[in-house]
Motif scaffolding. Structure first.
Motif, mmCIF file in Angstrom:
data_model
loop_
_atom_site.group_PDB
_atom_site.id
_atom_site.type_symbol
_atom_site.label_atom_id
_atom_site.label_comp_id
_atom_site.label_asym_id
_atom_site.label_seq_id
_atom_site.Cartn_x
_atom_site.Cartn_y
_atom_site.Cartn_z
ATOM 1 N N GLU A 275 0.809 -1.216 0.000
ATOM 2 C CA GLU A 275 0.000 0.000 0.000
ATOM 3 C C GLU A 275 0.843 1.267 0.000
ATOM 4 O O GLU A 275 1.673 1.477 -0.878
ATOM 5 C CB GLU A 275 -0.980 -0.022 1.172
ATOM 6 C CG GLU A 275 -2.254 0.746 0.872
ATOM 7 C CD GLU A 275 -3.294 0.614 1.948
ATOM 8 O OE1 GLU A 275 -2.999 0.914 3.117
ATOM 9 O OE2 GLU A 275 -4.423 0.186 1.622
ATOM 10 N N ASP A 276 0.687 2.131 1.021
ATOM 11 C CA ASP A 276 1.338 3.439 0.989
ATOM 12 C C ASP A 276 2.846 3.372 1.208
ATOM 13 O O ASP A 276 3.567 4.313 0.870
ATOM 14 C CB ASP A 276 0.716 4.370 2.035
ATOM 15 C CG ASP A 276 0.629 3.720 3.414
ATOM 16 O OD1 ASP A 276 0.511 2.485 3.482
ATOM 17 O OD2 ASP A 276 0.654 4.450 4.418
ATOM 18 N N ARG B 114 -0.337 3.409 -6.436
ATOM 19 C CA ARG B 114 -1.237 4.548 -6.310
ATOM 20 C C ARG B 114 -0.591 5.667 -5.491
ATOM 21 O O ARG B 114 -0.095 5.431 -4.386
ATOM 22 C CB ARG B 114 -2.547 4.109 -5.645
ATOM 23 C CG ARG B 114 -3.326 3.096 -6.469
ATOM 24 C CD ARG B 114 -4.599 2.645 -5.761
ATOM 25 N NE ARG B 114 -4.336 1.882 -4.543
ATOM 26 C CZ ARG B 114 -4.066 0.588 -4.517
ATOM 27 N NH1 ARG B 114 -3.990 -0.097 -5.653
ATOM 28 N NH2 ARG B 114 -3.868 -0.034 -3.363
ATOM 29 N N GLY B 115 -0.583 6.858 -6.072
ATOM 30 C CA GLY B 115 0.016 8.008 -5.399
ATOM 31 C C GLY B 115 1.484 8.197 -5.694
ATOM 32 O O GLY B 115 2.085 9.171 -5.218
ATOM 33 N N ALA B 116 2.095 7.310 -6.471
ATOM 34 C CA ALA B 116 3.525 7.432 -6.766
ATOM 35 C C ALA B 116 3.765 8.521 -7.804
ATOM 36 O O ALA B 116 2.957 8.728 -8.713
ATOM 37 C CB ALA B 116 4.065 6.102 -7.280
ATOM 38 N N ASP B 117 4.897 9.219 -7.664
ATOM 39 C CA ASP B 117 5.259 10.205 -8.680
ATOM 40 C C ASP B 117 5.902 9.496 -9.868
ATOM 41 O O ASP B 117 6.174 8.297 -9.834
ATOM 42 C CB ASP B 117 6.176 11.281 -8.091
ATOM 43 C CG ASP B 117 7.466 10.711 -7.505
ATOM 44 O OD1 ASP B 117 7.896 9.612 -7.931
ATOM 45 O OD2 ASP B 117 8.046 11.357 -6.616
ATOM 46 N N GLU B 118 6.149 10.244 -10.924
ATOM 47 C CA GLU B 118 6.660 9.646 -12.148
ATOM 48 C C GLU B 118 8.049 9.038 -11.956
ATOM 49 O O GLU B 118 8.393 8.030 -12.582
ATOM 50 C CB GLU B 118 6.697 10.691 -13.270
ATOM 51 C CG GLU B 118 5.321 11.108 -13.763
ATOM 52 C CD GLU B 118 4.503 9.909 -14.246
ATOM 53 O OE1 GLU B 118 5.061 9.043 -14.958
ATOM 54 O OE2 GLU B 118 3.304 9.837 -13.912
ATOM 55 N N ALA B 119 8.862 9.640 -11.076
ATOM 56 C CA ALA B 119 10.200 9.101 -10.849
ATOM 57 C C ALA B 119 10.120 7.706 -10.237
ATOM 58 O O ALA B 119 10.864 6.796 -10.625
ATOM 59 C CB ALA B 119 10.992 10.041 -9.941
ATOM 60 N N LEU B 120 9.206 7.509 -9.296
ATOM 61 C CA LEU B 120 9.102 6.197 -8.669
ATOM 62 C C LEU B 120 8.493 5.182 -9.630
ATOM 63 O O LEU B 120 8.885 4.014 -9.636
ATOM 64 C CB LEU B 120 8.274 6.282 -7.388
ATOM 65 C CG LEU B 120 8.384 5.033 -6.512
ATOM 66 C CD1 LEU B 120 8.526 5.408 -5.050
ATOM 67 C CD2 LEU B 120 7.183 4.120 -6.693
ATOM 68 N N LEU C 51 0.747 -2.341 -13.426
ATOM 69 C CA LEU C 51 1.709 -2.104 -12.356
ATOM 70 C C LEU C 51 1.413 -0.787 -11.643
ATOM 71 O O LEU C 51 1.578 -0.682 -10.422
ATOM 72 C CB LEU C 51 3.130 -2.100 -12.925
ATOM 73 C CG LEU C 51 4.268 -1.889 -11.915
ATOM 74 C CD1 LEU C 51 4.252 -2.966 -10.835
ATOM 75 C CD2 LEU C 51 5.613 -1.876 -12.635
ATOM 76 N N ARG C 52 0.961 0.202 -12.377
ATOM 77 C CA ARG C 52 0.673 1.504 -11.767
ATOM 78 C C ARG C 52 -0.450 1.400 -10.738
ATOM 79 O O ARG C 52 -0.498 2.189 -9.790
ATOM 80 C CB ARG C 52 0.310 2.519 -12.852
ATOM 81 C CG ARG C 52 0.172 3.938 -12.337
ATOM 82 C CD ARG C 52 -0.159 4.885 -13.472
ATOM 83 N NE ARG C 52 1.006 5.242 -14.242
ATOM 84 C CZ ARG C 52 1.769 6.291 -13.985
ATOM 85 N NH1 ARG C 52 1.498 7.079 -12.963
ATOM 86 N NH2 ARG C 52 2.808 6.565 -14.740
ATOM 87 N N PHE C 53 -1.344 0.416 -10.921
ATOM 88 C CA PHE C 53 -2.427 0.240 -9.950
ATOM 89 C C PHE C 53 -1.868 -0.025 -8.557
ATOM 90 O O PHE C 53 -2.436 0.413 -7.549
ATOM 91 C CB PHE C 53 -3.327 -0.917 -10.381
ATOM 92 C CG PHE C 53 -4.368 -1.295 -9.363
ATOM 93 C CD1 PHE C 53 -5.522 -0.545 -9.225
ATOM 94 C CD2 PHE C 53 -4.175 -2.389 -8.535
ATOM 95 C CE1 PHE C 53 -6.479 -0.880 -8.283
ATOM 96 C CE2 PHE C 53 -5.125 -2.739 -7.580
ATOM 97 C CZ PHE C 53 -6.291 -1.980 -7.457
ATOM 98 N N HIS C 54 -0.746 -0.745 -8.482
ATOM 99 C CA HIS C 54 -0.134 -1.047 -7.189
ATOM 100 C C HIS C 54 0.725 0.102 -6.676
ATOM 101 O O HIS C 54 1.269 0.012 -5.571
ATOM 102 C CB HIS C 54 0.734 -2.294 -7.305
ATOM 103 C CG HIS C 54 -0.036 -3.515 -7.700
ATOM 104 N ND1 HIS C 54 -0.916 -4.150 -6.854
ATOM 105 C CD2 HIS C 54 -0.074 -4.206 -8.862
ATOM 106 C CE1 HIS C 54 -1.456 -5.180 -7.469
ATOM 107 N NE2 HIS C 54 -0.962 -5.247 -8.688
#
Length: 686
Positions: free
Chosen positions: A260-261, A295-301, A290-293
């Motif tokens: 999660e977070d 959530r809230g990540a910036d583009e670098a991550l 993969l982006r679904f997992h």
């Protein structure tokens, strides 16, 4: 006294009401009814006296279960039961549903003839259930009088069209309301812009439990910790899921584990991304998920996650934590790459007290799970051992050690594998040399004319250095047979990757020679091994043992077993060479034994193939005798589940003699030779 009677409905409902009132923004516009509830700090309605409850029961023709009756005696209905039921029925509004929604008939259309009780209940509850939702967001709440426990409590089912799932069951009305309170917390814990911080006695109590669970997990008490974290997760408490997922992943529960977070926190991404993307690489078909997992990540991550995914897929990801624990990880990887998985695990386990977390919400080393060499070491039992080990400066009792995965000796080869594929195999044991030296003794080399040149076992074998994942160079994972172009080892590969790579782009197959694709590693004591679990058919007429070449300056053992072969008659071959010359050998084939040299009594073939008999029953005794004679073993876990370096050997058959034919098959019909049928029979010229 039953749990229902011990439950304090009034305290529970008062706390819920106060939490709801305090969570509302000051400027939120409410209806008259809700505004009154906010001012009164009470989501309920006036209590129902006994006579009103009795009148409802007479109207409905059934006595209500105790938990619902007790609720009504405190509040005759309820506002905001969770996030999607805005008004829950009291004595006046509860009524039999009688499939007024038509959902029972709709569910029945899709019911299979052999449907079990659970599937049939999903149909029947719409016809016999007591409906409790009055106003809601397309959500139904029904109590089922036919689904009752020994205390007479009716199960409660909830269903919403937008949830795309079967009706959700709650054991009784009390458990339903407790779940709705948790749902309220889960939704309100996601603070929106301009909303007051969601903090109250419940959240403070749960957050204190999360902190204690974190310390308990580091002390090795992962079971108690996980129970507390799961409870806090049900209330949506921050970090409870991310902490619990770390425990679940080490227990082998990889499905629906996304940390999660925590995975989007740069402090922990280096440890949590590798196991997350390893699971994605193993099962996902679309990388966009993969982006679904994340959530809230910036583009670098997100970019970092995809880069790690590429490394995991091509076998170049390398777990490299800092400090003394990182040094132990390097030692463990070196052991694992040569098949010494049990020793690699002990190295990791013994170094755990030296491990240091990356932050307060880091419970255990996780990045190694995505490492292509270290990840296969994980089993649920080892995960429990790791989690039970005190670490990060916490004190506690050391757990019992898990048994080794690799059985001693060689006899495990006689056991059927899960897929039933291993019915024939062959291996070479070489004494007193390291696995990296085996290409110089077994692998083919190309001469200037492109034909196979004889191997030179006396050359400097140490220049046949295998490529490591992440080092680049020609021996990258996914291209295993570049090693075949010279005396080299591939990068560590699974058996499936090695076999697939050996066939990739190959169009010509010939019975002229038999070049084995073999995994290599250490075989206990002073032995190294090369193993082929999917050999070509045994050709006793043209077979040439690689033992003399492999045994230059030392001793070598060759075993080829087909006592359980599906096609053809059973066979077994053993040859032993010392100082480059055959010392003794025997071959059982066609019901006969051919032998040479002075065979030790413990290995004498008549002990296993008396009177020409022989078959699967001889395999285990033979392997046990070989292990006892040479003190060698083969690592089952690494061969079956792990990654090992591979090499392509020189041919195990001599070239065809004068007048002997061979067959060549081409898989590309567009480039046939001698016609368009894609095959040709060759014959050695006189």
């Amino acid at each position: 006294m039953s749990e229902s009677k011990a439950f304090d409905w009034r305290s529970f409902l008062l706390r819920w009401s106060e939490e709801w009132a305090d969570s509302l923004p000051e400027d939120e516009v409410l209806g008259e009814d809700e505004q009154g509830a906010r001012q009164a700090r009470w989501l309920g309605l006036p209590p129902a006296p006994e006579e009103r409850i009795a009148a409802m029961e007479e109207r409905l023709g059934r006595r209500m279960p105790s938990s619902y009756r007790e609720f009504l005696s405190v509040s005759d209905g309820w506002r905001h039961a969770g996030g999607f039921v805005w008004l829950l029925a009291g004595t006046r509004d509860a009524s039999w549903h009688e499939d007024a929604s038509g959902l029972g008939a709709s569910f029945e259309e899709y019911l299979e003839e052999d449907a079990g009780p659970e599937e049939r209940r999903e149909v029947e509850i719409w016809r016999r259930g007591l409906q409790l939702d009055v106003t809601s967001d397309a959500t139904y709440v029904l109590m089922d009088p036919e689904d009752a426990d020994e205390d007479g409590e009716w199960a409660v089912y909830t269903w919403a069209s937008w949830r795309a799932a079967p009706p959700e069951r709650h054991a009784n009305f009390r458990e339903f309301m407790r779940e709705m309170h948790r749902e309220f917390h889960r939704l309100r814990s996601r603070d929106g812009e301009g909303e007051p911080a969601f903090a109250n006695d419940t959240t403070r109590e749960l957050d204190a439990r999360v902190e204690e669970a974190r310390l308990e997990a580091l002390r090795g008490g992962w079971e108690r910790a996980l129970a507390a974290l799961d409870e806090a997760r049900e209330y949506g408490r921050p970090s409870a899921t991310g902490l619990g997922d770390q425990i679940r992943r080490l227990l082998g529960q990889s499905h629906s584990v996304d940390f999660e977070d925590l995975v989007t926190d740069p402090r922990y991404a280096g440890e949590l991304l590798p196991p997350l993307v390893a699971e994605h690489a193993a099962h996902a078909r679309d990388d966009s998920t993969l982006r679904f997992h994340l959530r809230g990540a910036d583009e670098a991550l997100v970019a970092r996650a995809h880069a790690t995914l590429d490394q995991v897929r091509n076998g170049t990801y390398r777990y490299a934590p800092a400090g003394p624990f990182g040094e132990a990880v390097e030692r463990a990887r070196e052991l694992a790459r040569w098949g010494e998985g049990d020793e690699a695990w002990r190295t990791l386990r013994n170094a755990l007290p030296l491990w240091e977390p990356l932050g307060p919400h880091h419970l255990a080393p996780l990045g190694w799970v995505g490492d292509p060499l270290l990840g296969p070491l994980l089993t649920p039992e080892r995960g429990r051992e790791l989690l039970s080990t005190p670490r990060a400066g916490q004190a506690g009792a050391a757990p019992d050690e898990t048994p080794d995965l690799d059985p001693p000796g060689l006899a495990w080869l006689a056991e059927p594998d899960r897929g039933g594929d291993r019915t024939s195999y062959r291996f070479v044991l070489v004494e007193g040399v390291e696995p990296r030296e085996l290409p110089g003794r077994l692998a083919r080399e190309k001469g200037n004319d492109g034909e196979d040149a004889p191997g030179n076992a006396g050359r400097d074998a140490n220049r046949a250095e295998p490529a490591e994942p992440g080092t680049g160079g020609p021996n990258r994972a996914g291209d295993p047979n570049e090693a075949g172009a010279g005396a080299e080892l591939s990068a560590p590969l699974t058996a499936w990757e090695a076999r697939r790579g050996s066939l990739l782009g190959r169009r010509e197959f010939s019975s002229y020679d038999d070049r084995a694709l073999m995994a290599v590693g250490r075989a206990g004591g002073r032995w190294s091994f090369a193993f082929d679990g999917d050999p070509a058919p045994f050709d006793g007429r043209r077979f040439v043992s690689p033992a003399p070449g492999a045994g230059a300056g030392t001793r070598a053992v060759v075993v080829w077993c087909g006592l359980r072969a599906r096609h053809g008659k059973p066979f077994f071959h053993l040859s032993v060479a010392r100082e480059g010359a055959e010392e003794y050998a025997f071959t059982f084939a066609d019901g006969e034994v051919r032998r040479s040299g002075e065979i030790p009594e413990a290995l004498y073939p008549d002990r296993f193939f008396g009177d020409g008999d022989g078959g699967a029953e001889a395999e285990r005794p033979l392997l046990e005798a070989l292990a006892a004679e040479f003190g060698a073993r083969l690592p089952r876990h690494a061969i079956v589940n792990g990654r090992l370096h591979t090499l392509t050997t020189r041919s195990w058959t001599r070239p065809p003699g004068e007048g002997e034919g061979y067959m060549t098959i081409w898989t590309d019909a567009n480039v046939p030779r001698n016609g368009g049928d894609g095959w040709r029979v060759g014959r050695r010229p006189s």
